[in-house]
Design a protein around this motif. Structure first.
Motif, PDB file in Angstrom:
ATOM      1  N   LEU A  64       8.752   0.690  -0.298  1.00 49.63           N
ATOM      2  CA  LEU A  64       8.321   1.613   0.751  1.00 49.63           C
ATOM      3  C   LEU A  64       6.841   1.952   0.623  1.00 49.63           C
ATOM      4  O   LEU A  64       6.149   2.117   1.642  1.00 49.63           O
ATOM      5  CB  LEU A  64       9.166   2.882   0.689  1.00 49.63           C
ATOM      6  N   THR A  65       6.340   2.046  -0.608  1.00 48.33           N
ATOM      7  CA  THR A  65       4.909   2.277  -0.798  1.00 48.33           C
ATOM      8  C   THR A  65       4.105   1.106  -0.252  1.00 48.33           C
ATOM      9  O   THR A  65       3.076   1.296   0.422  1.00 48.33           O
ATOM     10  CB  THR A  65       4.595   2.488  -2.286  1.00 48.33           C
ATOM     11  N   THR A  66       4.563  -0.106  -0.541  1.00 49.60           N
ATOM     12  CA  THR A  66       3.902  -1.302  -0.004  1.00 49.60           C
ATOM     13  C   THR A  66       3.878  -1.258   1.512  1.00 49.60           C
ATOM     14  O   THR A  66       2.841  -1.481   2.154  1.00 49.60           O
ATOM     15  CB  THR A  66       4.629  -2.576  -0.468  1.00 49.60           C
ATOM     16  N   ALA A  67       5.030  -0.984   2.114  1.00 48.63           N
ATOM     17  CA  ALA A  67       5.142  -0.980   3.570  1.00 48.63           C
ATOM     18  C   ALA A  67       4.252   0.080   4.202  1.00 48.63           C
ATOM     19  O   ALA A  67       3.579  -0.171   5.214  1.00 48.63           O
ATOM     20  CB  ALA A  67       6.598  -0.752   3.968  1.00 48.63           C
ATOM     21  N   ARG A  68       4.237   1.267   3.629  1.00 47.01           N
ATOM     22  CA  ARG A  68       3.406   2.349   4.188  1.00 47.01           C
ATOM     23  C   ARG A  68       1.932   1.976   4.158  1.00 47.01           C
ATOM     24  O   ARG A  68       1.210   2.168   5.153  1.00 47.01           O
ATOM     25  CB  ARG A  68       3.630   3.629   3.393  1.00 47.01           C
ATOM     26  N   ALA A  69       1.479   1.434   3.028  1.00 42.65           N
ATOM     27  CA  ALA A  69       0.067   1.076   2.921  1.00 42.65           C
ATOM     28  C   ALA A  69      -0.309  -0.006   3.924  1.00 42.65           C
ATOM     29  O   ALA A  69      -1.368   0.058   4.560  1.00 42.65           O
ATOM     30  CB  ALA A  69      -0.244   0.614   1.500  1.00 42.65           C
TER      31      ALA A  69
ATOM     32  N   SER B  72      11.142   8.772  -1.342  1.00 44.37           N
ATOM     33  CA  SER B  72      11.506   7.619  -0.518  1.00 44.37           C
ATOM     34  C   SER B  72      11.934   8.037   0.882  1.00 44.37           C
ATOM     35  O   SER B  72      11.641   7.334   1.862  1.00 44.37           O
ATOM     36  CB  SER B  72      12.643   6.837  -1.197  1.00 44.37           C
ATOM     37  N   LEU B  73      12.615   9.154   0.993  1.00 42.91           N
ATOM     38  CA  LEU B  73      13.047   9.621   2.313  1.00 42.91           C
ATOM     39  C   LEU B  73      11.843   9.929   3.199  1.00 42.91           C
ATOM     40  O   LEU B  73      11.840   9.607   4.398  1.00 42.91           O
ATOM     41  CB  LEU B  73      13.936  10.851   2.167  1.00 42.91           C
ATOM     42  N   ARG B  74      10.799  10.530   2.624  1.00 40.54           N
ATOM     43  CA  ARG B  74       9.582  10.819   3.406  1.00 40.54           C
ATOM     44  C   ARG B  74       8.882   9.516   3.808  1.00 40.54           C
ATOM     45  O   ARG B  74       8.394   9.388   4.938  1.00 40.54           O
ATOM     46  CB  ARG B  74       8.638  11.705   2.593  1.00 40.54           C
ATOM     47  N   LEU B  75       8.794   8.575   2.866  1.00 39.44           N
ATOM     48  CA  LEU B  75       8.171   7.291   3.186  1.00 39.44           C
ATOM     49  C   LEU B  75       8.939   6.583   4.298  1.00 39.44           C
ATOM     50  O   LEU B  75       8.346   6.047   5.244  1.00 39.44           O
ATOM     51  CB  LEU B  75       8.125   6.413   1.937  1.00 39.44           C
TER      52      LEU B  75
ATOM     53  N   SER C 256      10.821   7.906   6.545  1.00 34.19           N
ATOM     54  CA  SER C 256      10.661   8.628   7.802  1.00 34.19           C
ATOM     55  C   SER C 256       9.374   8.216   8.504  1.00 34.19           C
ATOM     56  O   SER C 256       9.349   8.051   9.732  1.00 34.19           O
ATOM     57  CB  SER C 256      10.666  10.134   7.529  1.00 34.19           C
ATOM     58  N   GLU C 257       8.310   8.034   7.731  1.00 33.89           N
ATOM     59  CA  GLU C 257       7.047   7.560   8.320  1.00 33.89           C
ATOM     60  C   GLU C 257       7.207   6.163   8.919  1.00 33.89           C
ATOM     61  O   GLU C 257       6.641   5.858   9.967  1.00 33.89           O
ATOM     62  CB  GLU C 257       5.948   7.521   7.258  1.00 33.89           C
ATOM     63  N   LEU C 258       7.977   5.322   8.244  1.00 28.03           N
ATOM     64  CA  LEU C 258       8.107   3.930   8.679  1.00 28.03           C
ATOM     65  C   LEU C 258       9.092   3.765   9.825  1.00 28.03           C
ATOM     66  O   LEU C 258       9.029   2.777  10.558  1.00 28.03           O
ATOM     67  CB  LEU C 258       8.528   3.068   7.488  1.00 28.03           C
TER      68      LEU C 258
END
Length: 465
Positions: A18-23, A217-220, A222-224
């Motif tokens: 999820l960090t990869t995807a958000r960035a 992870s839930l916040r990440l 939600s952004e995605l």
């Protein structure tokens, strides 16, 4: 069959994926995150117990873990300090001892030996490059040893040996005889020293997240939004000269310019990569099994251990629970204890009825803090070795002889396939911090490659499969 076209497909919706995807999404690239479970969070899992949220997976962060702390602040997550005031319990050789502070209750010679061992190990760890442990001057020699073998040669007193055994199980969820000495030293260096790995104040167990660690992870996710696809186990990650085709067990297909595999090596072994993987990566998939841990949380009407002057911390070299902490909520509300079955003990109890495991954990709590521990208001446990999409916790552990021979295979891209996950981290390896660091690294690698003209259609358009 048509396939969904994106810039990057990411396998795994844990913190790293999820960090990869958000960035990448924030940079303007299109992504799809495919997760086998029906939830996000990977090796973090927060759920309600007795009306409050508890963590049945990873839960702690420390002041040196700059990657996860920065991300948590960006996401607006709140933290509170782990309770650690009062008397601690050391259960060793069948005898209960109590102490305060960070110095265990051991004979003087054992304490002197233990301090010498800590200094020695921290010094050796600094000689292992975090980026390439195989480049350490004695890499092959250290990797041929287990931590148990090194201990037998270099630690003469029973007390220091017992303390090192307890620390190894707590840190790795494995037995000292299973941990490569080279990997042990790398891990210590990656996490800023041996003491930060084992302590609360100033260490890796200093703070917890309000609402639980899975909130990250839930916040990440939600952004995605709709970029995250749950209950979507991946079967194959196949590449050609133009891109990557990722297929799932239910027959769906994604086409992308690149892929990121953000699952532990032991799970990546399940995936079909088509062309022959490099030898180092094949070895990593086959010979980096997961640690073994069962986590049990019990809630109570009152924090009776605090009332009796105990911190809630206990370590043991016997019995089901080898490690215990106070698990109350912020400001002491929602009284709870958390215990860990570790290494061979976890393997002995995995797959058994939850009620049996929970009863055994309560009996350990009662040994540490008194019979009131046998009367919880609620109990929950998670048998991580039995989880099909984890195969254990906390982290993958290279078997002796692996780390010195696979080179940079844990992070080196395989064509259009990149890797993330806390096992690949340079800093914070094994922790949520390492998962974030690895995701940021993978996103940086891919941003550079995606900036190159050409490749597949992007923006979520359908392309021919």
């Amino acid at each position: 069959m048509d396939a969904t076209g994106v810039d990057v497909v990411i396998v795994g919706a844990g913190v790293a994926g999820l960090t990869t995807a958000r960035a990448l999404a924030r940079t303007g690239f299109s992504v799809a995150v495919l997760e086998a479970r029906e939830r996000v969070g990977g090796r973090t899992l927060s759920q309600s117990l007795g009306g409050e949220v508890v963590d049945l997976g990873g839960q702690w962060v420390g002041p040196a873990q700059r990657h996860v702390l920065r991300l948590a602040d960006e996401l607006g997550l709140k933290r509170f300090p782990q309770y650690h005031h009062g008397t601690k319990v050391l259960d060793v050789r069948g005898a209960l001892r109590t102490y305060r502070g960070q110095v265990p209750s051991l004979p003087l010679l054992s304490l002197l030996d233990l301090q010498r061992v800590i200094w020695k190990l921290d010094g050796l760890a600094k000689r292992v490059p975090r980026e390439r442990p195989d480049a350490a001057p004695r890499a092959a020699e250290w990797d041929a040893l287990t931590l148990e073998e090194w201990k037998q040669r270099h630690v003469p007193t029973w007390g220091a040996r017992a303390a090192l055994d307890i620390a190894a199980r707590a840190i790795f969820a494995a037995e000292p005889s299973e941990v490569s000495f080279l990997h042990f030293l790398f891990y210590v260096h990656s996490n800023h020293g041996l003491m930060p790995l084992t302590t609360i104040e100033g260490g890796a167990q200093a703070e917890r997240f309000t609402g639980g660690a899975q909130t990250l992870s839930l916040r990440l996710a939600s952004e995605l939004g709709t970029r995250v696809h749950l209950s979507t186990p991946v079967r194959a990650v196949l590449q050609d000269g133009d891109g990557v085709t990722v297929s799932t067990e239910d027959g769906r297909t994604w086409r992308a310019r690149y892929a990121v595999v953000a699952v532990p090596p032991a799970l990546a072994e399940r995936l079909d990569f088509g062309a022959t993987l490099p030898a180092g990566r094949r070895r990593a998939h086959a010979d980096i099994p997961m640690g073994s841990v069962i986590k049990v949380v019990a809630t109570y009407e009152r924090a009776f251990w605090r009332e009796a002057g105990f911190s809630g911390e206990a370590v043991s070299d016997t019995g089901p629970v080898r490690l215990c902490f106070d698990d109350c909520g912020a400001d002491g509300h929602h009284p709870a204890l958390v215990g860990f079955f570790l290494g061979e003990t976890a393997r002995a109890w995995t797959g058994r009825p939850p009620a049996e495991r929970q009863r055994a954990a309560l009996e350990s709590f009662a040994r540490f803090f008194g019979p009131q521990a046998l009367k919880p208001t609620a109990v929950a446990d998670l048998d991580w070795p039995a989880e099909p999409w984890s195969k254990g916790c906390y982290v993958g552990l290279p078997r002796p002889g692996v780390l010195s021979t696979i080179g940079d295979a844990l992070r080196a891209p395989f064509g259009r396939v990149h890797w993330a996950g806390t096992e690949t981290a340079i800093e914070g390896c094994g922790y949520i911090d390492g998962a974030v660091e690895s995701g940021e690294r993978a996103a940086t690698e891919l941003s550079a490659r995606l900036a190159t003209p050409g490749g597949l259609p992007v923006g979520g358009r359908a392309v021919s499969g």
